[in-house]
Write an enzyme that holds these catalytic residues in place. Structure first.
Site, PDB file in Angstrom:
ATOM      1  N   SER A 151      40.514  40.035  57.489  1.00  0.00           N
ATOM      2  CA  SER A 151      39.330  40.875  57.312  1.00  0.00           C
ATOM      3  C   SER A 151      38.127  40.204  57.946  1.00  0.00           C
ATOM      4  O   SER A 151      38.044  38.967  57.997  1.00  0.00           O
ATOM      5  CB  SER A 151      39.069  41.112  55.825  1.00  0.00           C
ATOM      6  OG  SER A 151      37.796  41.706  55.632  1.00  0.00           O
ATOM      7  N   TYR A 164      37.196  38.087  47.374  1.00  0.00           N
ATOM      8  CA  TYR A 164      38.016  38.751  48.387  1.00  0.00           C
ATOM      9  C   TYR A 164      37.865  38.034  49.727  1.00  0.00           C
ATOM     10  O   TYR A 164      38.846  37.752  50.417  1.00  0.00           O
ATOM     11  CB  TYR A 164      37.582  40.212  48.503  1.00  0.00           C
ATOM     12  CG  TYR A 164      38.131  40.951  49.699  1.00  0.00           C
ATOM     13  CD1 TYR A 164      39.472  41.317  49.758  1.00  0.00           C
ATOM     14  CD2 TYR A 164      37.302  41.292  50.774  1.00  0.00           C
ATOM     15  CE1 TYR A 164      39.986  42.001  50.854  1.00  0.00           C
ATOM     16  CE2 TYR A 164      37.806  41.969  51.867  1.00  0.00           C
ATOM     17  CZ  TYR A 164      39.141  42.324  51.909  1.00  0.00           C
ATOM     18  OH  TYR A 164      39.638  42.992  52.999  1.00  0.00           O
TER      19      TYR A 164
END
Length: 258
Positions: A151, A164
């Site tokens: 990501s 995250y």
């Protein structure tokens, strides 16, 4: 023969029954690669297999919880029984931010759940596949491709989803380490970093207001599509990528400034 002809190759794709994973699976199968999709949702697995029925490569699906080592070993054994080999693994399974909570308010349970789902899954799957690939090298067949879907948060961080971002940064670090460790076995390791991608998983957040706010921050002025990952996946599975390792591939259409 084209270097992008993947006939006879076998790729495992975790979380390959929707969004980015399905885009990768379709592209590989269209290039002649045999694909084994490992997912927890039986219905989504069946739907993905039906979508890819007309592709050149064979498609197999396995019920698998990537956060559970026993489940991964079972899926790996079944895949090898079906195809005899695994040449590549695209670790795409995981979960997103999980709520807009400040770091100081995050519970230990929330922290560990995020790490277990995002990071443990990559560890279990990559370890099982890498063991197989290194055994093949000993037998005179050095070839292997490990690819993790990470990501942009792993580079820029993200407010109130810092746990995250931490898991994704850890995955990128693991990729770099594996690139060094496995190079002598002919195995490469890379990461694909998506930004805002239009998929079944993001459809519910792409409101008119959201699009208006985010679009100006995307250089290419478009959101990424799951199919954008296809070309990268096919390249990374080909012999052309033999020396392309430890790199991060960023989908420009989904690139978002922070």
């Amino acid at each position: 023969m084209s270097i992008f002809n993947l006939t006879g190759r076998v790729a495992v794709i975790t979380g390959g029954n929707g969004g980015i994973g399905l885009g990768i699976a379709q592209a590989l199968a269209a290039a002649g690669c045999n694909v084994s999709i490992w997912g927890r949702n039986a219905e989504k697995n069946r739907s993905a297999a039906a979508t890819m029925a007309a592709c050149a490569g064979e498609v197999d699906t396995r019920i698998c919880d990537v956060s559970d080592a026993v489940s991964v070993r079972s899926a790996m054994a079944a895949t090898l029984d079906r195809f005899g080999r695994v040449d590549g693994c695209f670790a795409n399974a995981g979960i997103g931010g999980g709520g807009r909570h400040a770091f100081i308010d995050r519970t230990e349970e929330q922290w560990r759940k995020m790490f277990a789902t995002n990071l443990d899954g990559v560890f279990h799957v990559f370890q099982a596949v890498a063991r197989h690939m290194t055994e093949r090298t000993t037998a005179g067949d050095p070839f292997g491709r490990l690819v993790a879907t990470s990501s942009l948060a792993s580079i820029f961080g993200t407010a109130r989803n810092e746990h995250y971002a931490a898991t994704k940064a850890a995955i990128n670090a693991l990729v770099r380490a594996l690139a060094v460790e496995l190079a002598r076995h002919g195995v490469t390791a890379n990461a694909i970093l998506p930004g805002w991608i239009k998929s079944d998983m993001t459809a519910n957040i792409m409101t008119e207001k959201f699009v208006a706010n985010v679009m100006p921050r995307i250089p290419m002025r478009r959101f990424g599509e799951p199919t954008d990952f296809g070309g990268i996946a096919v390249y990374l599975m080909s012999k052309a990528s033999s020396y392309h390792t430890a790199d991060c591939f960023v989908i420009d259409g989904g690139y978002t400034a922070f």
